[in-house]
Design a protein around this motif. Sequence first.
Motif, PDB file in Angstrom:
ATOM      1  N   UNK A  33     -42.201 -37.166  -1.989  1.00 23.94           N
ATOM      2  CA  UNK A  33     -42.452 -38.466  -1.353  1.00 23.94           C
ATOM      3  C   UNK A  33     -43.585 -39.229  -2.058  1.00 23.94           C
ATOM      4  N   UNK A  34     -44.017 -38.738  -3.228  1.00 27.76           N
ATOM      5  CA  UNK A  34     -45.165 -39.335  -3.932  1.00 27.76           C
ATOM      6  C   UNK A  34     -44.886 -40.774  -4.372  1.00 27.76           C
ATOM      7  N   UNK A  35     -45.944 -41.561  -4.428  1.00 27.49           N
ATOM      8  CA  UNK A  35     -45.828 -42.966  -4.829  1.00 27.49           C
ATOM      9  C   UNK A  35     -45.753 -43.079  -6.346  1.00 27.49           C
ATOM     10  N   UNK A  36     -45.399 -44.273  -6.817  1.00 27.21           N
ATOM     11  CA  UNK A  36     -45.361 -44.515  -8.267  1.00 27.21           C
ATOM     12  C   UNK A  36     -46.743 -44.285  -8.869  1.00 27.21           C
ATOM     13  N   UNK A 124     -38.634 -45.527  -6.368  1.00 30.10           N
ATOM     14  CA  UNK A 124     -37.752 -45.439  -5.192  1.00 30.10           C
ATOM     15  C   UNK A 124     -38.568 -45.169  -3.926  1.00 30.10           C
ATOM     16  N   UNK A 125     -39.563 -44.297  -4.021  1.00 31.64           N
ATOM     17  CA  UNK A 125     -40.400 -44.003  -2.848  1.00 31.64           C
ATOM     18  C   UNK A 125     -41.176 -45.231  -2.395  1.00 31.64           C
ATOM     19  N   UNK A 126     -41.579 -46.075  -3.342  1.00 32.89           N
ATOM     20  CA  UNK A 126     -42.328 -47.293  -3.000  1.00 32.89           C
ATOM     21  C   UNK A 126     -41.431 -48.416  -2.477  1.00 32.89           C
ATOM     22  N   UNK A 156     -33.064 -39.143  -1.959  1.00 30.96           N
ATOM     23  CA  UNK A 156     -32.085 -39.109  -0.866  1.00 30.96           C
ATOM     24  C   UNK A 156     -32.392 -37.986   0.133  1.00 30.96           C
ATOM     25  N   UNK A 157     -32.948 -36.872  -0.362  1.00 31.28           N
ATOM     26  CA  UNK A 157     -33.257 -35.744   0.528  1.00 31.28           C
ATOM     27  C   UNK A 157     -34.555 -35.963   1.295  1.00 31.28           C
ATOM     28  N   UNK A 158     -35.409 -36.856   0.798  1.00 30.42           N
ATOM     29  CA  UNK A 158     -36.724 -37.052   1.425  1.00 30.42           C
ATOM     30  C   UNK A 158     -36.807 -38.443   2.056  1.00 30.42           C
ATOM     31  N   UNK A 159     -37.382 -39.384   1.337  1.00 30.28           N
ATOM     32  CA  UNK A 159     -37.586 -40.718   1.920  1.00 30.28           C
ATOM     33  C   UNK A 159     -36.293 -41.473   2.196  1.00 30.28           C
ATOM     34  N   UNK A 160     -35.236 -41.145   1.452  1.00 31.89           N
ATOM     35  CA  UNK A 160     -33.978 -41.883   1.630  1.00 31.89           C
ATOM     36  C   UNK A 160     -32.975 -41.193   2.525  1.00 31.89           C
ATOM     37  N   UNK A 162     -32.235 -41.426   5.547  1.00 32.47           N
ATOM     38  CA  UNK A 162     -31.515 -42.238   6.541  1.00 32.47           C
ATOM     39  C   UNK A 162     -30.624 -43.305   5.914  1.00 32.47           C
ATOM     40  N   UNK A 163     -30.550 -43.304   4.576  1.00 36.50           N
ATOM     41  CA  UNK A 163     -29.709 -44.276   3.874  1.00 36.50           C
ATOM     42  C   UNK A 163     -28.338 -43.639   3.658  1.00 36.50           C
ATOM     43  N   UNK A 164     -27.272 -44.391   3.917  1.00 32.48           N
ATOM     44  CA  UNK A 164     -25.925 -43.817   3.803  1.00 32.48           C
ATOM     45  C   UNK A 164     -25.563 -43.527   2.349  1.00 32.48           C
ATOM     46  N   UNK A 165     -24.722 -42.524   2.171  1.00 36.72           N
ATOM     47  CA  UNK A 165     -24.255 -42.141   0.829  1.00 36.72           C
ATOM     48  C   UNK A 165     -23.517 -43.302   0.171  1.00 36.72           C
ATOM     49  N   UNK A 166     -22.816 -44.083   0.995  1.00 36.71           N
ATOM     50  CA  UNK A 166     -22.066 -45.236   0.472  1.00 36.71           C
ATOM     51  C   UNK A 166     -23.029 -46.263  -0.144  1.00 36.71           C
ATOM     52  N   UNK A 167     -24.138 -46.556   0.558  1.00 33.41           N
ATOM     53  CA  UNK A 167     -25.126 -47.501   0.022  1.00 33.41           C
ATOM     54  C   UNK A 167     -25.725 -46.983  -1.287  1.00 33.41           C
ATOM     55  N   UNK A 168     -25.997 -45.681  -1.313  1.00 34.60           N
ATOM     56  CA  UNK A 168     -26.584 -45.078  -2.507  1.00 34.60           C
ATOM     57  C   UNK A 168     -25.600 -45.120  -3.672  1.00 34.60           C
ATOM     58  N   UNK A 169     -24.322 -44.814  -3.421  1.00 37.87           N
ATOM     59  CA  UNK A 169     -23.307 -44.861  -4.480  1.00 37.87           C
ATOM     60  C   UNK A 169     -23.156 -46.275  -5.038  1.00 37.87           C
TER      61      UNK A 169
END
Length: 198
Positions: A33-36, A124-126, A156-160, A162-169
């Motif tokens: 979850x580290x920042x940039x 991505x984390x930011x 996707x496993x951490x900060x993301x 709650x984002x759907x796989x479809x949105x990520x794809x």
Amino acid sequence: MSSEKDKEFLVGRGGKAKLSNLKDEPKSKHYDTASYRDLKNAGETNTVGNKEMIKDDIRRIKNGEATRSTTKVKGQETSRFTLDNGRTYRAGAKDTNGEVTLFPEKGPRLTQLNKKESRALGVLNDHGIEGNKAKDTMRNLKVSPEESNKAIKVWQKAKGKNVSSQEIDTWKRQYASEYKKKNSPTLTQSKSLSQRKR
């Protein structure tokens, strides 16, 4: 008879330490979850994982629950700790306070990233995948679609989560397409290349 906790072990730069000298956690660049800001100066390889899991592993190592061995890093001997869960950690050098940082190395639920993958994870984390900020920043950092995909898998496993796989794809497809457009030779460059070949 001395306990495991009292036994000295090798650390970076020819030092020795005891389990009581180990810090409770590594540098924040090792958390998924580290920042940039934390990840931009990560080395050629950087291992990341879940913060609570890593802190619990280090607590167990400090408690004497890991097997110790000696390993060489850049020509210098240091100690490696292996837990029964298959994850390994390596000791750094002593700091000015006489404390030693452990670095996660490899094992289940740990991911090794290269420099660009680490930076992409920080972006991505930011910023997440809403809007164009992450895409634009990653293109400027010359992160390839393959590197971006590895970072997004960790995100996707951490900060993301709650984002759907479809949105990520969809995001991955768009990034790959835009990256290809920006990094493929232009018509003029193609012509000059073909003329040079003659």
